[in-house]
Each structure stands twice: as C-alpha cells, then as structure tokens.
Design a protein around this motif. Structure first.
Motif, PDB file in Angstrom:
ATOM      1  N   ASN A 136       0.838  -1.206   0.000  1.00 58.93           N
ATOM      2  CA  ASN A 136       0.000   0.000   0.000  1.00 58.93           C
ATOM      3  C   ASN A 136       0.874   1.258   0.000  1.00 58.93           C
ATOM      4  O   ASN A 136       0.562   2.244  -0.669  1.00 58.93           O
ATOM      5  N   ASP A 147      -3.301  -3.006  -9.270  1.00 58.69           N
ATOM      6  CA  ASP A 147      -4.514  -3.822  -9.088  1.00 58.69           C
ATOM      7  C   ASP A 147      -5.800  -3.024  -9.269  1.00 58.69           C
ATOM      8  O   ASP A 147      -6.863  -3.607  -9.445  1.00 58.69           O
ATOM      9  N   SER A 149      -5.020  -8.172   4.032  1.00 62.24           N
ATOM     10  CA  SER A 149      -5.926  -9.194   4.577  1.00 62.24           C
ATOM     11  C   SER A 149      -5.464 -10.629   4.277  1.00 62.24           C
ATOM     12  O   SER A 149      -6.213 -11.572   4.515  1.00 62.24           O
ATOM     13  N   VAL A 199      -2.901   5.119  -7.904  1.00 58.58           N
ATOM     14  CA  VAL A 199      -3.284   3.792  -7.385  1.00 58.58           C
ATOM     15  C   VAL A 199      -2.213   2.768  -7.741  1.00 58.58           C
ATOM     16  O   VAL A 199      -1.357   3.012  -8.595  1.00 58.58           O
ATOM     17  N   TYR A 249     -18.997  -2.483  -5.426  1.00 62.95           N
ATOM     18  CA  TYR A 249     -17.831  -1.727  -4.938  1.00 62.95           C
ATOM     19  C   TYR A 249     -17.288  -0.749  -6.002  1.00 62.95           C
ATOM     20  O   TYR A 249     -17.051   0.425  -5.709  1.00 62.95           O
ATOM     21  N   LYS A 270      -0.484 -10.833  -4.965  1.00 65.69           N
ATOM     22  CA  LYS A 270      -0.082  -9.504  -4.486  1.00 65.69           C
ATOM     23  C   LYS A 270      -0.019  -9.458  -2.959  1.00 65.69           C
ATOM     24  O   LYS A 270      -0.747 -10.190  -2.281  1.00 65.69           O
ATOM     25  N   SER A 285      -0.967  -8.258   0.469  1.00 60.34           N
ATOM     26  CA  SER A 285      -2.278  -7.735   0.846  1.00 60.34           C
ATOM     27  C   SER A 285      -2.416  -7.693   2.358  1.00 60.34           C
ATOM     28  O   SER A 285      -1.925  -8.589   3.051  1.00 60.34           O
TER      29      SER A 285
HETATM   30  N1  AQP Z   1       0.540  -5.208  -3.258  1.00 56.94           N
HETATM   31  C1  AQP Z   1       0.327  -3.973  -3.672  1.00 56.94           C
HETATM   32  N2  AQP Z   1       1.235  -3.343  -4.456  1.00 56.94           N
HETATM   33  C2  AQP Z   1       1.039  -2.072  -4.885  1.00 56.94           C
HETATM   34  N3  AQP Z   1      -0.059  -1.345  -4.560  1.00 56.94           N
HETATM   35  C3  AQP Z   1      -0.984  -1.927  -3.774  1.00 56.94           C
HETATM   36  N4  AQP Z   1      -2.159  -1.497  -3.282  1.00 56.94           N
HETATM   37  C4  AQP Z   1      -2.721  -2.488  -2.540  1.00 56.94           C
HETATM   38  N5  AQP Z   1      -1.936  -3.559  -2.539  1.00 56.94           N
HETATM   39  C5  AQP Z   1      -0.845  -3.256  -3.302  1.00 56.94           C
HETATM   40  C6  AQP Z   1      -2.716  -0.183  -3.513  1.00 56.94           C
HETATM   41  O1  AQP Z   1      -3.014   0.388  -2.245  1.00 56.94           O
HETATM   42  C7  AQP Z   1      -4.148   1.241  -2.380  1.00 56.94           C
HETATM   43  C8  AQP Z   1      -5.118   0.969  -1.295  1.00 56.94           C
HETATM   44  O2  AQP Z   1      -5.625  -0.336  -1.381  1.00 56.94           O
HETATM   45  P1  AQP Z   1      -6.991  -0.677  -0.651  1.00 56.94           P
HETATM   46  O3  AQP Z   1      -6.849  -0.611   0.795  1.00 56.94           O
HETATM   47  O4  AQP Z   1      -8.065   0.150  -1.182  1.00 56.94           O
HETATM   48  O5  AQP Z   1      -7.352  -2.134  -1.047  1.00 56.94           O
HETATM   49  P2  AQP Z   1      -6.666  -3.233  -1.829  1.00 56.94           P
HETATM   50  O6  AQP Z   1      -6.198  -2.782  -3.157  1.00 56.94           O
HETATM   51  O7  AQP Z   1      -7.631  -4.372  -1.840  1.00 56.94           O
HETATM   52  O8  AQP Z   1      -5.409  -3.500  -0.891  1.00 56.94           O
HETATM   53  P3  AQP Z   1      -5.126  -4.687   0.051  1.00 56.94           P
HETATM   54  O9  AQP Z   1      -3.888  -4.407   0.825  1.00 56.94           O
HETATM   55  O10 AQP Z   1      -5.136  -5.966  -0.729  1.00 56.94           O
HETATM   56  O11 AQP Z   1      -6.343  -4.639   1.034  1.00 56.94           O
HETATM   57  P4  AQP Z   1      -7.371  -5.746   1.405  1.00 56.94           P
HETATM   58  O12 AQP Z   1      -6.540  -6.898   1.842  1.00 56.94           O
HETATM   59  O13 AQP Z   1      -8.197  -5.146   2.486  1.00 56.94           O
HETATM   60  O14 AQP Z   1      -8.164  -6.058   0.175  1.00 56.94           O
HETATM   61  C9  AQP Z   1      -4.709   1.021  -3.792  1.00 56.94           C
HETATM   62  O15 AQP Z   1      -4.292   2.108  -4.612  1.00 56.94           O
HETATM   63  C10 AQP Z   1      -4.058  -0.246  -4.227  1.00 56.94           C
HETATM   64  O16 AQP Z   1      -3.868  -0.286  -5.635  1.00 56.94           O
END
Ligand code: AQP
Length: 349
Positions: free
Chosen positions: A24, A156, A208, A153, A135, A204, A206
């Motif tokens: 993130n 993803d 979660s 962003v 969403y 990726k 993440s």
């Molecule tokens: N692995 C990653 N590499 C680069 N960018 C990333 N982002 C998330 N994971 C990566 C970017 O972080 C921003 C916020 O993400 P989010 O919280 O809206 O949800 P997400 O994309 O679903 O991120 P996570 O960490 O995987 O969260 P959870 O596990 O809750 O679903 C976005 O700009 C995203 O691109």
C-alpha cells in the motif's frame, strides 16, 4: 483528456481494513505524498470506510481502530492536512448518494468482468454481499463526486479505474451532459506498482492475507522486518545483471522492485550494483533499507495513535472541506437528472 474541461484535481482512497502494508505504501501512499508535495493540484485522500464493510464487518471497535491507524499512517507518511484534504468517506454522504446514481448507470455485464470481485468473492459468489459486487460503482462515485482528474493507485486498481471512465462517459452521454464528469486518469508509477507476497511471487501483497509473513506492515519492528525478508521465498540463483534476467523469477523480481522503489531508483540500477551476488548478501541490505524507511513512520504513527481525538478532529475538518466540494457537484448531478431538489441541495449548485 480529463484536463481539457476540468481543472487538475487528485483523489485516491485506502480502505481501513487493517494495518497498511509495504505494498500500500509503495504502490499508493508514497505517490499520494509526492503529488501533494508537487503542489500542482488540489489533493484529496480518503479513508474509504464504507468500502471496508463490503467483505464483512470487523466489529465496531476494530473498524474504529483501523480507521485511526490508517489516519495516523497517512499523516506519518507525510500527508499534511494543511495541504491535502484527508477524511473518512462515511462522513460525506455525497459519495453514497452518487453511488446510487452509478448503480443505475453501470451495467451488470461490466461489473461481472471485475477480477477483484472474482478474487474476493472466492468460490461462493452467491454468498458475497451486493456491496462487494457494486464496490466499483462506489469507487467511481468517490472519484467523480470531486470531478477528480488524476487517481494515484497500484496496478490492481487499473480495471476499476477503466470502469470509472466508462461510467463517466455513459453518464455524460445518456443524460445529455457532455464533459460533465471527467474521464479520470490512473497514475500508476514507480518501480513497485504491484508489490507481491513475500511467500508467493504470483500473489499480491495484501493486508488481509492470512499469513503475516506474506507482508511487511508499516508497524513491524526492525527484527520482524529482517526476519520476514530473510524468510522471503526466493530461488537458488544469484541476482542477474539485467531486468530481462528476472523474467520467470517472480520472487527475485519482487525483491528487486521493492529495493528500487525504496531507494528511489530503477530495478536496472539495483541489478547493476548486485549482479552475480547471492540473496544472502542482498536480503540484509534490503532489510536495512526497509527499516530505515519504515522506522520513522511507525514511530510517528505510535505518537499519533496515542491521541485519537486529534485524529478525529483532522478527519472531521477534512470532511467539511470535502463536502464543500462534493455537495455542489452532486446538486448539479441531481439537476441534470431532473430530481426536484431538496432545500439542502438548493444552495449547492
Ligand atoms: N501489493 C500492492 N502493491 C502495490 N499497490 C498496492 N495497493 C494495494 N496492494 C498493493 C494499492 O493500495 C491502495 C489501497 O488499497 P486498498 O486498501 O483500497 O485495497 P486493496 O487494493 O484491496 O489492498 P489490500 O492491501 O489488498 O487490502 P485488502 O486486503 O483489504 O483487500 C490502492 O491504490 C491499491 O492499488
């Protein structure tokens, strides 16, 4: 294209679904700070708490704690409430109101193609919430209710951004309002736009993910970071001399990309320094660099989290400033559609 009729405005959001990861940070928040510091556009950064309940409710206290932690992370990473608008989504009802309109604009077929829904819904699609499916419509509303033109962003989110543009174009066309909503452009830049899991180079990183060893959290201490990097999956080969040599080596590529993003350089430069060297030499250097970047952030986060009242004040003030931009745009939208306006809205346009 977006800038032709709309002034440059940056918007992005992060879900308070647990502590931020290095993914993130490198994929999104670092870029948020850079765009704020460039000073070329108004910057609006949102804690998208309404998105955070689409995949399940973590509980009242957990959601509040995650929201405070994310607000602290934003500030500790360098976002400045004097220069950026920082707030949580649920405080500005215009997001949800515009999302309803977009529920009536987006097509089921478009949403059916969203890979993130498929990933997050898993095998039991029937049991997923309608909110998880819709969403991307709320995300489009988050962006377009500010007439934002640029959205930093990670990789993803590219597909959701394309959908946002489709929704904007369809609204403008169907409701006879050419150029009303801008076709917002994704800003996907840097060496680490897709940071991968430390346990599996094809997934990726993440927040979660079930395995804490798969990610580096902004709040991890130096020992934990060193351990996670030491245990990160790699292959037995030494580092190659060029980026072509990283093809079909996803774990090696991931670590090199992380190093490059942290050092503000390119993967090629990193390989120029480490060509032919084993991971046993590269990993400690990567760990040192990661700790040097994250230690001041996590220290500042701890200080900020000790005063949740102050974080609430920052978010509340940001919400007022955000609403002052969003409400007139929503009022104009309602006017275009032909809704008879409420007294609240009448002052907005
Ligand atoms: N692995 C990653 N590499 C680069 N960018 C990333 N982002 C998330 N994971 C990566 C970017 O972080 C921003 C916020 O993400 P989010 O919280 O809206 O949800 P997400 O994309 O679903 O991120 P996570 O960490 O995987 O969260 P959870 O596990 O809750 O679903 C976005 O700009 C995203 O691109």
């Amino acid at each position: 294209m977006a800038e032709a009729t709309h002034r440059r405005r940056v918007f992005s959001g992060v879900q308070p679904t647990g502590g931020l990861t290095l993914g993130n940070y490198l994929g999104a928040v670092k870029r948020f700070v850079a765009m704020q510091d460039e000073g070329e556009a108004e910057t609006i950064y949102c804690l998208v708490d309404m998105h955070a309940i689409t995949a399940g409710w973590p509980g009242r206290e957990a959601l509040r704690a995650a929201t405070h932690e994310l607000a602290a992370a934003f500030l500790a990473c360098g976002l400045d409430p004097a220069r950026s608008i920082i707030f949580n989504q649920s405080q500005v009802p215009a997001h949800a109101e515009l999302a309803w309109i977009f529920n009536c604009v987006a097509r089921l077929g478009w949403l059916n193609r969203m890979t993130q829904f498929k990933d997050k819904a898993g095998r039991d699609r029937e049991a997923a919430s309608v909110g998880l499916f819709a969403y991307p419509n709320l995300m489009a509303a988050d962006i377009l209710v500010y007439h934002a033109t640029h959205v930093p962003v990670g990789e993803d989110q590219k597909q959701h951004l394309e959908l946002t543009r489709d929704i904007a174009a369809k609204f403008n066309n169907d409701f006879g309002a050419p150029d009303f909503f801008p076709l917002a452009e994704p800003v996907i830049e840097g060496a680490a736009t897709r940071v991968m899991s430390l346990r599996d180079g094809t997934k990726k990183m993440s927040k979660s993910d079930a395995s804490d060893m798969s990610r580096i959290n902004l709040t991890d201490d130096a020992d934990t970071i060193a351990l996670k990097i030491r245990k990160a999956r790699t292959d037995p080969e030494p580092l190659p001399g060029s980026v072509e040599g990283l093809e079909s080596r996803p774990e090696a590529r991931n670590l090199v990309n992380i190093y490059a993003a942290l050092a503000d350089t390119t993967p090629q430069e990193v390989l120029a320094e480490f060509a032919g060297r084993p991971f046993s030499e590269f990993k400690p250097r990567l760990a040192d660099l990661t700790v040097a970047t994250l230690a001041p952030i996590s220290q500042r986060m701890r200080e900020l989290m000790a005063d949740p009242g102050e974080l609430d004040r920052v978010l509340g003030e940001g919400a007022d400033r955000a609403a002052a931009i969003a409400e007139p745009i929503l009022a104009q939208t309602y006017d275009i559609i032909g809704f008879v306006r409420s007294r609240r809205m009448a002052t907005g346009a």
